[in-house]
Write a protein that holds these residues in place. Sequence first.
Motif, PDB file in Angstrom:
ATOM      1  N   SER A   1      -1.326   9.739  25.658  1.00 13.71           N
ATOM      2  CA  SER A   1      -0.199   8.812  25.738  1.00 13.71           C
ATOM      3  C   SER A   1       0.684   8.922  24.504  1.00 13.71           C
ATOM      4  CB  SER A   1      -0.703   7.368  25.878  1.00 13.71           C
ATOM      5  OG  SER A   1      -1.459   7.212  27.048  1.00 13.71           O
TER       6      SER A   1
ATOM      7  N   ASN B   1       0.479  -2.777  26.436  1.00 18.59           N
ATOM      8  CA  ASN B   1       1.560  -1.822  26.665  1.00 18.59           C
ATOM      9  C   ASN B   1       2.152  -1.303  25.357  1.00 18.59           C
ATOM     10  OD1 ASN B   1       3.543  -3.732  25.761  1.00 18.59           O
ATOM     11  ND2 ASN B   1       3.577  -4.643  27.786  1.00 18.59           N
TER      12      ASN B   1
ATOM     13  N   SER C   1      -8.374   6.008  22.600  1.00 22.97           N
ATOM     14  CA  SER C   1      -7.715   6.146  23.897  1.00 22.97           C
ATOM     15  C   SER C   1      -8.306   7.305  24.703  1.00 22.97           C
ATOM     16  CB  SER C   1      -6.204   6.296  23.704  1.00 22.97           C
ATOM     17  OG  SER C   1      -5.514   6.159  24.930  1.00 22.97           O
TER      18      SER C   1
ATOM     19  N   THR D   1      -0.723  11.384  31.815  1.00 23.72           N
ATOM     20  CA  THR D   1      -0.710  10.105  31.106  1.00 23.72           C
ATOM     21  C   THR D   1      -1.356   9.016  31.950  1.00 23.72           C
ATOM     22  OG1 THR D   1       1.316  10.694  29.921  1.00 23.72           O
ATOM     23  CG2 THR D   1       0.733   8.371  29.987  1.00 23.72           C
TER      24      THR D   1
ATOM     25  N   ALA E   1      -4.435   0.705  29.480  1.00 25.12           N
ATOM     26  CA  ALA E   1      -3.048   0.370  29.785  1.00 25.12           C
ATOM     27  C   ALA E   1      -2.618   0.959  31.115  1.00 25.12           C
ATOM     28  CB  ALA E   1      -2.135   0.846  28.657  1.00 25.12           C
TER      29      ALA E   1
ATOM     30  N   ALA F   1      -3.274   6.614  29.835  1.00 24.05           N
ATOM     31  CA  ALA F   1      -3.764   5.844  28.691  1.00 24.05           C
ATOM     32  C   ALA F   1      -5.255   6.087  28.471  1.00 24.05           C
ATOM     33  CB  ALA F   1      -3.439   4.372  28.865  1.00 24.05           C
ATOM     34  N   CYS F   2      -6.017   5.021  28.305  1.00 22.97           N
ATOM     35  CA  CYS F   2      -7.439   5.147  27.971  1.00 22.97           C
ATOM     36  C   CYS F   2      -8.277   5.651  29.138  1.00 22.97           C
ATOM     37  CB  CYS F   2      -7.973   3.809  27.469  1.00 22.97           C
ATOM     38  SG  CYS F   2      -7.064   3.161  26.043  1.00 22.97           S
TER      39      CYS F   2
ATOM     40  N   ILE G   1       2.219  -1.032  19.783  1.00 24.53           N
ATOM     41  CA  ILE G   1       1.256  -1.454  20.799  1.00 24.53           C
ATOM     42  C   ILE G   1       1.134  -2.976  20.802  1.00 24.53           C
ATOM     43  CG2 ILE G   1      -1.180  -1.401  21.475  1.00 24.53           C
ATOM     44  CD1 ILE G   1      -1.310   1.402  20.183  1.00 24.53           C
TER      45      ILE G   1
ATOM     46  N   ASP H   1      -5.278  11.560  21.267  1.00 22.18           N
ATOM     47  CA  ASP H   1      -4.285  10.524  20.992  1.00 22.18           C
ATOM     48  C   ASP H   1      -4.233  10.218  19.506  1.00 22.18           C
ATOM     49  OD1 ASP H   1      -2.708   9.327  23.192  1.00 22.18           O
ATOM     50  OD2 ASP H   1      -4.674   9.059  24.131  1.00 22.18           O
TER      51      ASP H   1
END
Length: 336
Positions: free
Chosen positions: A84, A194, A289, A111, A319, A113-114, A218, A142
């Motif tokens: 991300s 986000n 992440s 993408t 996210a 996120a985690c 963040i 990340d």
Amino acid sequence: MYSAGMAITGTGSAAPSVKLTNQNLSQMVETSDDWITTRTGIKERSVASPQESVVSLGTQAALNALEMAQVDPKEIDLVILATSTPDDLFGSAVSIQTAVGATQAVGFDLTAACSGFVFGLVNATQFIRTGVYRKVLLVGADLLSRWVDWSDRSTCILFGDGAGAVVIEATTPDHDGLLGFELCSDAQLSHTLNLAHQGEAKTLVDQTQVSQGSYRPIAMKGKEVYRFAVEKVPEVISKALFRAELTAKDVDWLLLHQANQRIMDAVAQRLNLPRDRVISNLAHYGNTSAASIPLALDEAMRAGKLHANDIIAMSGFGAGLTWGAAIVQWQINQKE
């Protein structure tokens, strides 16, 4: 029946050498080692220097994985980078592809996120199962330190930088290592975690305007994210286990996104798994992440914890909101 199965044949990881401890953070914001450790399980986290990047860390992790797998980079067909925080908003996978010498491969960023590594693992497997590609390099990397508000105690204590990678190769269909998976996403709670764009109106000509700006740091509502994870992660793992025709009793290792030790403990408890079956390196890396699962996987592999045919329940969550699980039978030494 698929035309091929998948097997993870190499793992690798990389992290910045500079560590930011809880004591260091207590000099920056109102907090303490005890406050952070009690609430998160984190003692320290790696932070990248200005000279380090997603590409440099991802490349090192990838080279380590290729070395373990004994695969020539020129044999790689596909490079997927789960991130991300790319160095280039247009994508950084191709830069890692070039850096490792995967001259015959195609690369793209993913993408989620985690959840990115789990989503990437499932994507890579589909390319292999259909016979399109035979050797895939999957990297999760990340640098969240780029986007942390270091004056915000609720977030700056959580995040760190790192990279992890796996080499995934085709094997015979009857030795397919991905036994089951479940992927989910829902934007209704996206406001709880986000990294949003913040722009200002700029007039170009007459009444024509565009939005120009950058991204805010963040932002997270920790209690809501905790409740989401504790509810949804056991559920998605159970669904993936059902698809694999297994139950939690069959799981040898639980490998969750390394977000918070309390979350990992709660998920293990709901699945009735003992704590010594939970793979965790959160205390030393924080939340990295998309890098967290492959980084922990590589450490467990190199520590001799993983054995042939072990059942690993992996789950990423974060996210988006996105979450998913993959049930993997460890077959690192079984190539076609």
